[in-house]
Structure formats: C-alpha cells, structure tokens
Write an enzyme that holds these catalytic residues in place. Structure first.
Site, PDB file in Angstrom:
ATOM      1  N   ASP A 178       0.828  -1.208   0.000  1.00 49.03           N
ATOM      2  CA  ASP A 178       0.000   0.000   0.000  1.00 49.03           C
ATOM      3  C   ASP A 178       0.863   1.260   0.000  1.00 49.03           C
ATOM      4  O   ASP A 178       1.976   1.256   0.521  1.00 49.03           O
ATOM      5  CB  ASP A 178      -0.892  -0.030   1.253  1.00 49.03           C
ATOM      6  CG  ASP A 178      -2.057   0.933   1.145  1.00 49.03           C
ATOM      7  OD1 ASP A 178      -2.327   1.436   0.029  1.00 49.03           O
ATOM      8  OD2 ASP A 178      -2.706   1.192   2.176  1.00 49.03           O
ATOM      9  N   GLY A 190       0.200   5.556  -4.260  1.00 51.51           N
ATOM     10  CA  GLY A 190      -0.406   6.852  -4.592  1.00 51.51           C
ATOM     11  C   GLY A 190       0.163   7.965  -3.726  1.00 51.51           C
ATOM     12  O   GLY A 190       0.517   9.040  -4.223  1.00 51.51           O
ATOM     13  N   ARG A 224       0.001   9.436 -10.017  1.00 51.17           N
ATOM     14  CA  ARG A 224      -0.150   8.182  -9.258  1.00 51.17           C
ATOM     15  C   ARG A 224       0.562   7.002  -9.927  1.00 51.17           C
ATOM     16  O   ARG A 224       1.179   6.182  -9.261  1.00 51.17           O
ATOM     17  CB  ARG A 224      -1.631   7.841  -9.110  1.00 51.17           C
ATOM     18  CG  ARG A 224      -2.391   8.773  -8.172  1.00 51.17           C
ATOM     19  CD  ARG A 224      -3.860   8.338  -8.073  1.00 51.17           C
ATOM     20  NE  ARG A 224      -3.973   6.982  -7.565  1.00 51.17           N
ATOM     21  CZ  ARG A 224      -3.945   6.658  -6.270  1.00 51.17           C
ATOM     22  NH1 ARG A 224      -3.808   7.602  -5.363  1.00 51.17           N
ATOM     23  NH2 ARG A 224      -4.060   5.412  -5.886  1.00 51.17           N
ATOM     24  N   SER A 226      -6.871  -5.536  -6.030  1.00 52.45           N
ATOM     25  CA  SER A 226      -8.009  -6.136  -5.333  1.00 52.45           C
ATOM     26  C   SER A 226      -9.259  -6.073  -6.203  1.00 52.45           C
ATOM     27  O   SER A 226      -9.327  -5.274  -7.149  1.00 52.45           O
ATOM     28  CB  SER A 226      -8.262  -5.401  -4.017  1.00 52.45           C
ATOM     29  OG  SER A 226      -8.826  -4.137  -4.276  1.00 52.45           O
ATOM     30  N   ALA A 227     -10.240  -6.903  -5.858  1.00 56.58           N
ATOM     31  CA  ALA A 227     -11.515  -6.869  -6.589  1.00 56.58           C
ATOM     32  C   ALA A 227     -12.115  -5.463  -6.478  1.00 56.58           C
ATOM     33  O   ALA A 227     -12.765  -4.975  -7.400  1.00 56.58           O
ATOM     34  CB  ALA A 227     -12.463  -7.914  -6.020  1.00 56.58           C
ATOM     35  N   ASN A 251     -10.434  -2.722  -6.401  1.00 54.77           N
ATOM     36  CA  ASN A 251      -9.662  -1.765  -7.209  1.00 54.77           C
ATOM     37  C   ASN A 251     -10.290  -1.492  -8.583  1.00 54.77           C
ATOM     38  O   ASN A 251      -9.952  -0.505  -9.235  1.00 54.77           O
ATOM     39  CB  ASN A 251      -8.207  -2.232  -7.407  1.00 54.77           C
ATOM     40  CG  ASN A 251      -7.345  -2.032  -6.179  1.00 54.77           C
ATOM     41  OD1 ASN A 251      -6.363  -2.748  -5.969  1.00 54.77           O
ATOM     42  ND2 ASN A 251      -7.686  -1.053  -5.346  1.00 54.77           N
ATOM     43  N   TRP A 252     -11.244  -2.355  -9.006  1.00 56.90           N
ATOM     44  CA  TRP A 252     -11.930  -2.090 -10.284  1.00 56.90           C
ATOM     45  C   TRP A 252     -12.724  -0.787 -10.202  1.00 56.90           C
ATOM     46  O   TRP A 252     -13.158  -0.248 -11.211  1.00 56.90           O
ATOM     47  CB  TRP A 252     -12.870  -3.247 -10.657  1.00 56.90           C
ATOM     48  CG  TRP A 252     -12.178  -4.516 -11.027  1.00 56.90           C
ATOM     49  CD1 TRP A 252     -12.249  -5.705 -10.351  1.00 56.90           C
ATOM     50  CD2 TRP A 252     -11.307  -4.760 -12.143  1.00 56.90           C
ATOM     51  NE1 TRP A 252     -11.480  -6.663 -10.976  1.00 56.90           N
ATOM     52  CE2 TRP A 252     -10.898  -6.120 -12.078  1.00 56.90           C
ATOM     53  CE3 TRP A 252     -10.837  -3.971 -13.203  1.00 56.90           C
ATOM     54  CZ2 TRP A 252     -10.037  -6.697 -13.021  1.00 56.90           C
ATOM     55  CZ3 TRP A 252      -9.972  -4.549 -14.140  1.00 56.90           C
ATOM     56  CH2 TRP A 252      -9.589  -5.885 -14.042  1.00 56.90           C
ATOM     57  N   ARG A 282       2.036  -5.145   5.981  1.00 62.91           N
ATOM     58  CA  ARG A 282       1.274  -4.097   5.301  1.00 62.91           C
ATOM     59  C   ARG A 282       2.078  -2.802   5.373  1.00 62.91           C
ATOM     60  O   ARG A 282       2.529  -2.401   6.444  1.00 62.91           O
ATOM     61  CB  ARG A 282      -0.095  -3.892   5.945  1.00 62.91           C
ATOM     62  CG  ARG A 282      -0.847  -2.765   5.254  1.00 62.91           C
ATOM     63  CD  ARG A 282      -2.324  -2.718   5.527  1.00 62.91           C
ATOM     64  NE  ARG A 282      -2.914  -1.771   4.589  1.00 62.91           N
ATOM     65  CZ  ARG A 282      -4.115  -1.850   4.074  1.00 62.91           C
ATOM     66  NH1 ARG A 282      -4.902  -2.824   4.410  1.00 62.91           N
ATOM     67  NH2 ARG A 282      -4.548  -0.943   3.219  1.00 62.91           N
ATOM     68  N   GLU A 342       1.062 -13.721  11.911  1.00 59.79           N
ATOM     69  CA  GLU A 342       1.601 -12.542  12.592  1.00 59.79           C
ATOM     70  C   GLU A 342       1.488 -11.351  11.654  1.00 59.79           C
ATOM     71  O   GLU A 342       1.827 -11.451  10.475  1.00 59.79           O
ATOM     72  CB  GLU A 342       3.085 -12.767  12.945  1.00 59.79           C
ATOM     73  CG  GLU A 342       3.314 -13.861  13.952  1.00 59.79           C
ATOM     74  CD  GLU A 342       2.706 -13.541  15.318  1.00 59.79           C
ATOM     75  OE1 GLU A 342       2.744 -12.367  15.723  1.00 59.79           O
ATOM     76  OE2 GLU A 342       2.206 -14.471  15.973  1.00 59.79           O
TER      77      GLU A 342
HETATM   78  C1  FPP Z   1      -1.586   0.305  -3.498  1.00 57.49           C
HETATM   79  O1  FPP Z   1      -1.231   1.651  -3.513  1.00 57.49           O
HETATM   80  C2  FPP Z   1      -1.062  -0.415  -4.651  1.00 57.49           C
HETATM   81  C3  FPP Z   1      -1.799  -0.924  -5.664  1.00 57.49           C
HETATM   82  C4  FPP Z   1      -3.260  -0.824  -5.735  1.00 57.49           C
HETATM   83  C5  FPP Z   1      -1.177  -1.615  -6.790  1.00 57.49           C
HETATM   84  C6  FPP Z   1       0.063  -2.400  -6.511  1.00 57.49           C
HETATM   85  C7  FPP Z   1       0.832  -2.510  -7.759  1.00 57.49           C
HETATM   86  C8  FPP Z   1       2.191  -2.521  -7.846  1.00 57.49           C
HETATM   87  C9  FPP Z   1       3.083  -2.504  -6.675  1.00 57.49           C
HETATM   88  C10 FPP Z   1       2.868  -2.492  -9.176  1.00 57.49           C
HETATM   89  C11 FPP Z   1       2.740  -3.682 -10.024  1.00 57.49           C
HETATM   90  C12 FPP Z   1       2.717  -4.968  -9.305  1.00 57.49           C
HETATM   91  C13 FPP Z   1       3.207  -6.115  -9.798  1.00 57.49           C
HETATM   92  C14 FPP Z   1       3.054  -7.393  -9.062  1.00 57.49           C
HETATM   93  C15 FPP Z   1       3.930  -6.129 -11.050  1.00 57.49           C
HETATM   94  P1  FPP Z   1      -2.380   2.737  -3.568  1.00 57.49           P
HETATM   95  O2  FPP Z   1      -2.558   3.151  -4.984  1.00 57.49           O
HETATM   96  O3  FPP Z   1      -3.596   2.240  -2.896  1.00 57.49           O
HETATM   97  O4  FPP Z   1      -1.722   3.904  -2.731  1.00 57.49           O
HETATM   98  P2  FPP Z   1      -2.461   5.003  -1.872  1.00 57.49           P
HETATM   99  O5  FPP Z   1      -3.246   4.283  -0.816  1.00 57.49           O
HETATM  100  O6  FPP Z   1      -1.331   5.801  -1.318  1.00 57.49           O
HETATM  101  O7  FPP Z   1      -3.317   5.783  -2.824  1.00 57.49           O
END
Ligand code: FPP
Length: 247
Positions: free
Chosen positions: A20, A23, A33, A65-66, A68-69, A188, A207
C-alpha cells in the site's frame, strides 16, 4: 543490510504483503499516481529477489483487489499495462531463479490480453520448485471463500463429498492457495491497520507487521527489519506459554 542477523530456521515459510501507499508516494514526490505504481514495481522486484535469496518458500503479493476495479479507468489501464510490462520483462528471470509464478483471484475479470499473458507466462514456470510467487489479481478474500463454498456444495450435491467430510483441510484445498501453507507473516505498508479483504481464511494465525514506509520505499532493509521482529514474536496458536515451552 541490518546488523542483526536472522535465524534461518525461524524464517517464515510464507510471507504475504499488502503493498500500500504507491499513490501517497507519488503525491509526496509531486508525481502522477502511476509513477508511484511504477516505483512500486521496482520494490516488487527487490522483495521477490530478497525472499528467494533468503529461501522463503511462498510469497503472496496483493497487486490488485476486486475493489480496485472501482478506480478511475485511466489508473486501471495504467496498472494493467504495468502488469504486462512486469510479466514480459521479469518472467525469464523468475523462471531462471526456479520461481513458480501463480495468479490468484477472479482472473476472468482481467482484460483478455493480460489473462493470456499471465496464462502463457506463468505456465512456463509451473514446474519450478524454488519458491512460489502468488500474485493476487482481482482478488477478494470473501469471493475466494464463496468460491470454495460453491465448489464444495457442488461436490456434496454430486455425492463426491459428504457433509461430515467437510473440515478445515478440505476447505483449504478449495481455496486459490490450495496446497500452500498459510502465511506466517503478513506485512502491510503505509501504516493502515486493515486487512482489506486479503486472505481472510488463511491469516487466522498469521503474525501481522505494519510499517509506515510507503510501498515504493520498502527495500531489502525494511524486509529484514520485519523478519527480525517476526522472529521475536511468540506464536502460541491458542496454547499457553507453558505448553509451548515444554513442547
Ligand atoms: C496500493 O497503492 C497499490 C496498488 C493498488 C497496486 C500495486 C501494484 C504494484 C506494486 C505495481 C505492479 C505490481 C506487480 C506485481 C507487477 P495505492 O494506490 O492504494 O496507494 P495510496 O493508498 O497511497 O493511494
């Protein structure tokens, strides 16, 4: 590298990571982003390499994640492109390092070209035994549980399974992570104290380690620190301290 050393026998077999903060990292650097996600991909590379070197057997990364769509189409498109880039550029290296790459989640929701790339690319690595890299895509822990329930119900209906035959072991075998040990450690990044629908069944005794570091800043040293802390934890699995110490 951190000065304190890790005890090899006490390393987790399975590490799961909620990556996480991409962004926020981008925002902090006055970037778009997607640049945060791009930097996040570099962090993925470093963490995969480090886990392999340490001899970790399973690494599960929450990439999409689902939920994230629901993000803006432009961000979804950019993330899918990054994923394709990652597969195209990394798969031969992963294969060389004896890593089996596996996708978990509702993969049918992915764009066709991404799905094909995943199927073809990951298929090449299916006989590798050095480490399993699970990439969670279009993933929801609740969906995974429902999917298992549906499969099991179907088997009961078809008389392939009896009601009394359903136990934790059978249930686990119907999850996307069938055959793999449950995570010992869930990491996390970016400080949020949530599980976010990740591996809900599998993390019953895991853990949890939360760090304020944003995912693009999560380096080898950060992983080392998480592992050191993990090795200090006392895992009781419901037993008392006395039982653990005498056994
Ligand atoms: C969370 O950050 C991250 C994601 C939703 C995407 C994770 C993707 C990658 C690390 C790059 C590609 C991955 C692979 C396996 C090739 P966020 O966008 O939720 O950050 P924020 O909470 O600060 O907005």
């Amino acid at each position: 590298m951190h000065s304190e050393t890790l005890i090899k026998e006490k390393l987790p077999k399975h590490i799961a990571i909620i990556m996480d903060g991409n962004g926020r990292w981008a925002k902090n650097h006055s970037l778009k982003r997607i640049m945060g996600h791009k930097k996040g991909m570099d962090a993925v590379r470093e963490v995969v390499k480090t886990c392999r070197e340490l001899g970790i057997k399973v690494l599960t990364l929450y990439a999409f994640s689902a939920e994230n769509w629901r993000r803006p189409q432009s961000e979804i498109k950019a993330l899918m492109s990054l994923l394709k880039l990652y597969i195209r550029s990394e798969i031969s290296q992963l294969h060389k390092n004896n890593i089996k790459v596996n996708a978990i989640g509702d993969l049918q929701k992915l764009p066709k070209d991404v799905l094909k790339l995943i199927k073809d690319g990951f298929d090449k690595t299916k006989n590798n035994r050095g480490m399993v890299l699970n990439v969670a895509l279009s993933y929801s822990g609740r969906d995974e549980i429902l999917h298992a329930v549906t499969q099991i119900a179907g088997k009961v209906k078809a008389n392939e399974l009896t009601l009394s035959g359903i136990d934790e072991k059978i249930f686990s075998q119907h999850l996307y992570t069938a055959g793999l040990p449950d995570p010992d450690l869930l990491i996390r990044t970016s400080g949020e104290l949530r599980v976010s629908n990740f591996l809900l069944w599998q993390i019953a005794y895991t853990e949890i380690y939360v760090t304020d570091a944003l995912w693009p800043d999560f380096k080898k040293e950060n992983l080392h620190k998480a592992l050191l802390e993990y090795q200090q934890r006392k895992r009781r699995f419901g037993f008392t301290d006395e039982q653990i110490n005498s056994g």
